[in-house]
Motif scaffolding. Structure first.
Motif, PDB file in Angstrom:
ATOM      1  N   ILE A   1       0.998  -1.293   0.036  1.00  9.38           N
ATOM      2  CA  ILE A   1       0.311   0.258   0.583  1.00  9.38           C
ATOM      3  C   ILE A   1       0.548   1.489  -0.019  1.00  9.38           C
ATOM      4  O   ILE A   1       1.507   0.966   0.620  1.00  9.38           O
ATOM      5  N   GLN A   2       1.040   2.422  -0.991  1.00 11.52           N
ATOM      6  CA  GLN A   2       1.537   3.191  -0.791  1.00 11.52           C
ATOM      7  C   GLN A   2       0.647   4.069  -1.461  1.00 11.52           C
ATOM      8  O   GLN A   2      -0.038   4.687  -1.483  1.00 11.52           O
ATOM      9  N   VAL A   3       1.767   5.433  -0.367  1.00 14.30           N
ATOM     10  CA  VAL A   3       0.921   6.595   0.279  1.00 14.30           C
ATOM     11  C   VAL A   3       2.171   7.578  -0.358  1.00 14.30           C
ATOM     12  O   VAL A   3       3.495   7.917  -0.132  1.00 14.30           O
ATOM     13  N   ILE A   4       1.618   8.708  -1.083  1.00 14.14           N
ATOM     14  CA  ILE A   4       2.668   9.630  -1.181  1.00 14.14           C
ATOM     15  C   ILE A   4       2.108  10.820  -1.009  1.00 14.14           C
ATOM     16  O   ILE A   4       0.774  11.315  -1.580  1.00 14.14           O
ATOM     17  N   LEU A   5       2.869  11.775  -0.616  1.00 17.14           N
ATOM     18  CA  LEU A   5       2.364  13.140   0.098  1.00 17.14           C
ATOM     19  C   LEU A   5       2.660  13.920  -0.598  1.00 17.14           C
ATOM     20  O   LEU A   5       4.557  14.062  -0.500  1.00 17.14           O
ATOM     21  N   GLN A   6       2.342  14.933  -1.475  1.00 20.03           N
ATOM     22  CA  GLN A   6       2.865  16.088  -1.652  1.00 20.03           C
ATOM     23  C   GLN A   6       2.867  17.394  -1.033  1.00 20.03           C
ATOM     24  O   GLN A   6       1.321  17.634  -1.456  1.00 20.03           O
ATOM     25  N   VAL A   7       3.565  18.481  -1.080  1.00 22.88           N
ATOM     26  CA  VAL A   7       3.014  19.058  -0.309  1.00 22.88           C
ATOM     27  C   VAL A   7       3.128  20.637  -1.553  1.00 22.88           C
ATOM     28  O   VAL A   7       4.259  20.329  -1.780  1.00 22.88           O
ATOM     29  N   THR A   8       2.683  21.034  -1.402  1.00 23.20           N
ATOM     30  CA  THR A   8       2.488  21.960  -2.674  1.00 23.20           C
ATOM     31  C   THR A   8       2.609  23.181  -1.931  1.00 23.20           C
ATOM     32  O   THR A   8       2.613  24.322  -2.466  1.00 23.20           O
ATOM     33  N   THR A   9       1.361  24.685  -0.464  1.00 23.95           N
ATOM     34  CA  THR A   9       1.244  24.990   0.014  1.00 23.95           C
ATOM     35  C   THR A   9       2.396  24.969   1.416  1.00 23.95           C
ATOM     36  O   THR A   9       2.245  24.499   2.171  1.00 23.95           O
ATOM     37  N   ALA A  10       3.158  25.819   1.422  1.00 24.03           N
ATOM     38  CA  ALA A  10       3.378  25.662   2.920  1.00 24.03           C
ATOM     39  C   ALA A  10       2.611  27.747   4.021  1.00 24.03           C
ATOM     40  O   ALA A  10       3.544  28.380   3.017  1.00 24.03           O
TER      41      ALA A  10
ATOM     42  N   VAL B   1      12.076  34.229   9.642  1.00 25.13           N
ATOM     43  CA  VAL B   1      12.021  33.321  10.379  1.00 25.13           C
ATOM     44  C   VAL B   1      11.343  31.970  10.016  1.00 25.13           C
ATOM     45  O   VAL B   1      10.497  32.381   9.498  1.00 25.13           O
ATOM     46  N   GLN B   2      12.642  31.153   9.901  1.00 21.87           N
ATOM     47  CA  GLN B   2      11.599  30.105   9.936  1.00 21.87           C
ATOM     48  C   GLN B   2      11.053  28.503  10.776  1.00 21.87           C
ATOM     49  O   GLN B   2      11.789  29.375  12.034  1.00 21.87           O
ATOM     50  N   ALA B   3       9.953  28.080  10.828  1.00 24.42           N
ATOM     51  CA  ALA B   3       9.978  27.081  12.101  1.00 24.42           C
ATOM     52  C   ALA B   3      10.938  26.196  11.905  1.00 24.42           C
ATOM     53  O   ALA B   3      11.604  25.746  11.029  1.00 24.42           O
ATOM     54  N   GLY B   4      10.996  26.446  13.215  1.00 18.81           N
ATOM     55  CA  GLY B   4      12.186  25.753  14.468  1.00 18.81           C
ATOM     56  C   GLY B   4      11.985  24.263  14.022  1.00 18.81           C
ATOM     57  O   GLY B   4      12.781  23.356  14.703  1.00 18.81           O
ATOM     58  N   SER B   5      10.701  23.500  13.883  1.00 16.10           N
ATOM     59  CA  SER B   5      10.448  22.239  13.828  1.00 16.10           C
ATOM     60  C   SER B   5       9.546  21.507  12.879  1.00 16.10           C
ATOM     61  O   SER B   5       9.816  22.740  12.233  1.00 16.10           O
ATOM     62  N   ASN B   6      10.252  20.411  12.991  1.00 17.31           N
ATOM     63  CA  ASN B   6       9.902  19.096  11.915  1.00 17.31           C
ATOM     64  C   ASN B   6       8.586  18.855  11.946  1.00 17.31           C
ATOM     65  O   ASN B   6       8.409  18.393  10.741  1.00 17.31           O
ATOM     66  N   LEU B   7       8.596  19.182  12.331  1.00 20.99           N
ATOM     67  CA  LEU B   7       6.863  18.706  13.073  1.00 20.99           C
ATOM     68  C   LEU B   7       5.777  19.207  12.736  1.00 20.99           C
ATOM     69  O   LEU B   7       4.706  18.763  12.419  1.00 20.99           O
ATOM     70  N   SER B   8       5.908  20.373  12.207  1.00 20.82           N
ATOM     71  CA  SER B   8       5.082  21.666  12.087  1.00 20.82           C
ATOM     72  C   SER B   8       3.688  20.773  10.857  1.00 20.82           C
ATOM     73  O   SER B   8       2.706  21.273  11.048  1.00 20.82           O
TER      74      SER B   8
ATOM     75  N   PRO C   1       5.208  30.554  12.390  1.00 17.23           N
ATOM     76  CA  PRO C   1       6.348  30.489  12.069  1.00 17.23           C
ATOM     77  C   PRO C   1       7.034  31.319  13.554  1.00 17.23           C
ATOM     78  O   PRO C   1       7.977  30.236  14.378  1.00 17.23           O
ATOM     79  N   ARG C   2       6.870  31.737  13.487  1.00 18.42           N
ATOM     80  CA  ARG C   2       6.700  32.943  14.556  1.00 18.42           C
ATOM     81  C   ARG C   2       6.491  32.378  16.055  1.00 18.42           C
ATOM     82  O   ARG C   2       7.479  32.467  16.692  1.00 18.42           O
ATOM     83  N   GLU C   3       5.388  31.645  16.131  1.00 13.86           N
ATOM     84  CA  GLU C   3       5.107  31.312  17.217  1.00 13.86           C
ATOM     85  C   GLU C   3       5.781  30.162  17.554  1.00 13.86           C
ATOM     86  O   GLU C   3       6.554  30.299  18.836  1.00 13.86           O
ATOM     87  N   ILE C   4       5.774  29.367  16.497  1.00 13.51           N
ATOM     88  CA  ILE C   4       7.276  27.907  17.088  1.00 13.51           C
ATOM     89  C   ILE C   4       8.723  28.246  17.530  1.00 13.51           C
ATOM     90  O   ILE C   4       9.062  28.034  18.406  1.00 13.51           O
ATOM     91  N   GLN C   5       8.880  29.299  16.936  1.00 11.64           N
ATOM     92  CA  GLN C   5      10.214  29.838  16.991  1.00 11.64           C
ATOM     93  C   GLN C   5      10.479  30.440  18.297  1.00 11.64           C
ATOM     94  O   GLN C   5      11.498  30.730  19.218  1.00 11.64           O
ATOM     95  N   SER C   6       9.251  31.300  18.946  1.00  8.70           N
ATOM     96  CA  SER C   6       9.415  31.528  20.304  1.00  8.70           C
ATOM     97  C   SER C   6       8.507  30.909  21.598  1.00  8.70           C
ATOM     98  O   SER C   6       8.851  31.357  22.706  1.00  8.70           O
ATOM     99  N   SER C   7       8.460  29.690  21.417  1.00  9.18           N
ATOM    100  CA  SER C   7       7.770  28.891  22.160  1.00  9.18           C
ATOM    101  C   SER C   7       8.227  28.203  22.656  1.00  9.18           C
ATOM    102  O   SER C   7       9.526  27.453  22.380  1.00  9.18           O
TER     103      SER C   7
END
Length: 252
Positions: free
Chosen positions: A92-101, A112-119, A165-171
């Protein structure tokens, strides 16, 4: 920065996939495609269950360690809800393409970049589940996911749903929670420094958004839910499927 405050989804719009979905929420848009069960290479074959392969493609460039980490989290989560024992020796193959961030925010002329990979993880999980439903693969349950940040506000702290992203960096800490349609916690990832009480407050806020409304008596930490407080992700998933079924059964 303009972000969509209400989730949006489109199902079964890709012609060459068994199932597909596009999900947009909190500044992210992800397109998902599912194929399976299909033939699997012998080296990846599992004798008693289906193998689940997840591929995450970024909005720009090629995938790296960040995408590999996200793929491992999504794969282990999906295996818990897909009835893999029904399809031994298949894939079972699942492909996920991010188009907008979310657009980058500027502080003192610095990006300011989000400091977490989990966002982006909640959007990826939600897209994957909608794509699996579009493919009509049997699941033990659906799931919904959200992210939260705990931010210091003077002497107190507040929980922010779907932070920028700003809130994640300052959290002080960042959390991702996923719940099944049975209101059971299926995934939690946390980064930063936090107390047990702060984690409980974040869990309660996530549960209110992902699960049916429940009565809570723990309100010591003020919740800055903003416009997202009224978004019930479980009801959203149900309504999207109801619309799809009604459309498929409509006589044209």
């Amino acid at each position: 920065m303009t972000v969509n405050t209400e989730p949006e989804a489109l199902l079964s719009h890709l012609q060459n996939a068994d199932g597909s979905a596009t999900f947009s929420y909190a500044g992210y848009t992800v397109v998902g495609a599912v194929n399976g069960p299909i033939e699997v290479q012998r080296r990846d074959e599992l004798p008693e269950e289906a193998a689940v392969d997840v591929i995450v493609r970024p909005a720009a460039g090629v995938g790296g360690t960040r995408e590999r980490h996200l793929e491992s989290l999504i794969q282990s989560t999906l295996r818990q809800i897909i009835l893999v024992n029904n399809f031994p020796r298949t894939l079972i193959q699942v492909i996920l393409q991010v188009t907008t961030a979310p657009e980058n925010e500027y502080v003192n002329a610095k990006v300011v970049q989000a400091g977490s990979n989990l966002s982006i993880l909640p959007a990826l999980l939600q897209t994957a589940v909608l794509s699996l439903l579009s493919a009509a693969l049997p699941l033990t349950a659906t799931l919904t996911s959200t992210s939260l940040a705990i931010i210091a506000d003077g002497q107190s702290k507040r929980v922010v749903l779907n932070p920028t992203p700003r809130e994640i960096q300052s959290s002080e800490s960042f959390h991702v929670f996923s719940f099944t349609s049975h209101d059971e916690l299926i995934l939690v990832e946390s980064e930063g420094s936090f107390t047990i009480k702060e984690w409980d407050d974040a869990f309660a806020a996530a549960q209110r958004q992902c699960c049916q409304p429940t009565t809570t008596n723990d309100g010591d930490t003020p919740m800055d839910d903003g416009s997202s407080a009224g978004v019930n992700l479980k009801q959203f998933t149900r309504s999207i499927l109801e619309e799809k079924i009604a459309s498929d059964l409509h006589w044209k």
